[in-house]
Scaffold this motif. Structure first.
Motif, PDB file in Angstrom:
ATOM      1  N   PHE A 122      82.668  47.964  34.027  1.00 35.62           N
ATOM      2  CA  PHE A 122      81.953  49.152  33.567  1.00 35.62           C
ATOM      3  C   PHE A 122      82.700  49.809  32.410  1.00 35.62           C
ATOM      4  O   PHE A 122      82.099  50.168  31.384  1.00 35.62           O
ATOM      5  CB  PHE A 122      81.783  50.135  34.726  1.00 35.62           C
ATOM      6  N   ILE A 123      84.002  49.962  32.540  1.00 38.69           N
ATOM      7  CA  ILE A 123      84.819  50.570  31.484  1.00 38.69           C
ATOM      8  C   ILE A 123      84.823  49.692  30.236  1.00 38.69           C
ATOM      9  O   ILE A 123      84.731  50.182  29.106  1.00 38.69           O
ATOM     10  CB  ILE A 123      86.257  50.827  31.991  1.00 38.69           C
ATOM     11  N   LEU A 124      84.894  48.381  30.432  1.00 37.59           N
ATOM     12  CA  LEU A 124      84.884  47.448  29.306  1.00 37.59           C
ATOM     13  C   LEU A 124      83.567  47.529  28.528  1.00 37.59           C
ATOM     14  O   LEU A 124      83.568  47.608  27.292  1.00 37.59           O
ATOM     15  CB  LEU A 124      85.114  46.020  29.808  1.00 37.59           C
ATOM     16  N   SER A 137      84.275  48.434  43.523  1.00 44.48           N
ATOM     17  CA  SER A 137      85.434  47.538  43.533  1.00 44.48           C
ATOM     18  C   SER A 137      86.211  47.682  42.216  1.00 44.48           C
ATOM     19  O   SER A 137      85.671  48.133  41.210  1.00 44.48           O
ATOM     20  CB  SER A 137      84.975  46.093  43.706  1.00 44.48           C
ATOM     21  N   PRO A 138      87.468  47.299  42.204  1.00 46.50           N
ATOM     22  CA  PRO A 138      88.261  47.390  40.982  1.00 46.50           C
ATOM     23  C   PRO A 138      87.691  46.551  39.826  1.00 46.50           C
ATOM     24  O   PRO A 138      87.692  46.980  38.676  1.00 46.50           O
ATOM     25  CB  PRO A 138      89.637  46.869  41.393  1.00 46.50           C
ATOM     26  N   ALA A 182      80.416  49.516  23.832  1.00 48.92           N
ATOM     27  CA  ALA A 182      79.288  50.313  23.354  1.00 48.92           C
ATOM     28  C   ALA A 182      79.774  51.423  22.420  1.00 48.92           C
ATOM     29  O   ALA A 182      79.152  51.687  21.377  1.00 48.92           O
ATOM     30  CB  ALA A 182      78.536  50.909  24.534  1.00 48.92           C
ATOM     31  N   GLU A 183      80.872  52.058  22.759  1.00 48.81           N
ATOM     32  CA  GLU A 183      81.430  53.113  21.915  1.00 48.81           C
ATOM     33  C   GLU A 183      81.885  52.550  20.569  1.00 48.81           C
ATOM     34  O   GLU A 183      81.660  53.158  19.513  1.00 48.81           O
ATOM     35  CB  GLU A 183      82.602  53.778  22.627  1.00 48.81           C
TER      36      GLU A 183
END
Length: 54
Positions: free
Chosen positions: A12-14, A5-6, A19-20
């Motif tokens: 997930f991207i957040l 889902s969006p 983490a990066e």
């Protein structure tokens, strides 16, 4: 986490971005700590370093 889902993709991207950023901050703090420790070394350590370079 449902990444089909969006909203799931967004989370997930957040989380990946956070983490990066954390990895970058750890690296920066480590390098600053090493730089500070190098400045605090006793003078006789510097003499050993000079001898090793020859």
């Amino acid at each position: 986490m449902d990444t089909s889902s969006p909203i799931g993709k967004f989370y997930f991207i957040l989380i990946a971005a956070i983490a990066e950023m954390e990895v970058s901050m750890i690296r920066e703090r480590t390098l600053l700590g090493l730089k500070a420790a190098k400045k605090k070394r006793p003078i006789w350590w510097k003499a050993k370093d000079i001898c090793r370079k020859k």
